[in-house]
Design an enzyme around this catalytic site. Structure first.
Site, PDB file in Angstrom:
ATOM      1  CE  LYS A 116      -4.233  -1.656   1.673  1.00 61.37           C
ATOM      2  NZ  LYS A 116      -5.587  -1.740   2.666  1.00 61.37           N
ATOM      3  CE  LYS A 198      -8.699 -10.857  -3.545  1.00 61.07           C
ATOM      4  NZ  LYS A 198      -8.117 -10.397  -2.359  1.00 61.07           N
ATOM      5  CE  LYS A 201     -13.441  -3.383  -2.203  1.00 59.32           C
ATOM      6  NZ  LYS A 201     -14.253  -3.875  -1.162  1.00 59.32           N
TER       7      LYS A 201
END
Ligand code: TRP
Length: 335
Positions: A116, A198, A201
């Site tokens: 992140k 994967k 969204k």
């Protein structure tokens, strides 16, 4: 243990509408958990969401939407405790205490933090750094025996156990040591466009993911565009990731075994496969979407559930928090 049952905790972030991947990997499995055996807490973890910048109105909207989706997917809000993390201040309070029992070195090792930070180099805040400690607080507040988590959250569950054991070692048995819940293992659903990645969204290509609230024609169109490969044989194998993913989706919904599904598709083409899987998904989501739309219209009911469950969660969380506060030496409250 809570009220004679094993305690179970899980949560999802309120960032964007959840995908078919989140549903088949997590939510659908939660719905199948036996409530006679487990006391279940499902949180909309809005406090975790602000570790990356959010638009306030949008976050509020998404949090409510996710709350309604939990119920629409089949979690009974009278049997399960479904609540907003931010409505239970004990999460933040326990997190502070646990921060003082967590080492910089431990947090530095967290792969999600590293990922992140790379993704948001302009905003590497300390909330992002201590994200796993808030997660530990979530889990430990409810004396959770089991936590259904995906593989990407295993490291955070491990650190939760380490923190809990460290605390118990000093103060006695305060926290239940949680374990990963490996019920029917959630299928990992991949991107429809890059089936080795994967389904996410945050993917910029909207054709890569199915959102739980996508309209039937949108769902059918996305499956039609799903990437397969250049031969035309429906087989389940690692070197046919696109086809494999479609079969996985089909099996996760229908409950059929892989072999069974492959046999069913024998002699059919990719076009048929995509159509059948698309229709299966549409039919699975139809009742969820209907219930969701009803719930969103029924403001009073939803508000009542938010209030009641928030109070329930507060009750259990505060019980643990008071115990912990006493253990570390904070003065007891005068009643
Ligand atoms: N971090 C988890 C995720 O992004 C969500 C989460 C927050 C969670 N607290 C939790 C999951 C506690 C399980 C238990 O998927």
């Amino acid at each position: 243990m809570i009220d004679g049952k094993k305690s179970l905790f899980s949560g999802m972030q309120a960032t964007g509408t959840i995908t078919l991947g989140n549903y088949l990997g997590a939510l659908k499995n939660w719905v199948n958990i036996d409530q006679n055996e487990y006391k279940c807490f499902y949180s909309v973890v809005d406090m975790h969401s602000i570790t990356v910048r959010q638009d306030p109105a949008e976050l509020r909207k998404r949090a409510r939407s996710l709350f309604a989706l939990y119920i629409a997917a089949g979690l009974d809000p009278e049997e399960n405790c479904i609540y907003y993390q931010s409505h239970v201040s004990a999460h933040a309070e326990l997190m502070w205490i646990l921060n003082c029992f967590t080492y910089m070195g431990e947090m530095n090792r967290m792969t999600q933090f590293k990922d992140k930070s790379k993704k948001h180099p302009e905003n590497i805040n300390t909330g992002l750094f201590t994200y796993p400690v808030l997660m530990a607080a979530d889990i430990l507040l409810y004396q959770s025996d089991v936590v259904p988590v995906g593989i990407d959250q295993m490291q955070h569950l491990e650190i939760t156990r380490d923190i809990a054991e460290r605390f118990n070692h000093i103060y006695g048995d305060v926290f239940t040591i949680p374990e990963a819940y490996l019920g029917k293992t959630g299928t990992k659903i991949m991107s429809l466009q890059e089936p080795t990645k994967k389904m996410s969204k945050s993917d910029e290509n909207a054709n890569a993911h199915i959102l739980l609230l996508d309209e039937p024609d949108v769902i059918m169109r996305k499956f039609k565009k799903a990437v397969t490969d250049s031969d035309a044989c429906i087989a389940y194998s690692e070197d046919k990731p696109g086809v494999k993913n479609l079969i996985d989706i089909y099996c996760a919904i229908s409950g059929k075994k892989t072999q069974e599904a492959v046999a069913e598709f024998e002699g059919k083409g990719y076009g048929d496969l995509k159509k059948i899987v698309g229709e299966t998904v549409v039919e699975e989501l139809r009742p969820i979407q209907e219930r969701y739309n009803d719930l969103m219209k029924n403001k009073d009911y939803l508000n009542q559930m938010i209030k009641d469950n928030g109070e329930k969660a507060n009750y259990y969380a505060t019980k643990t928090l008071r115990k912990v506060q006493h253990k570390v030496g904070f003065p007891d409250r005068i009643r």
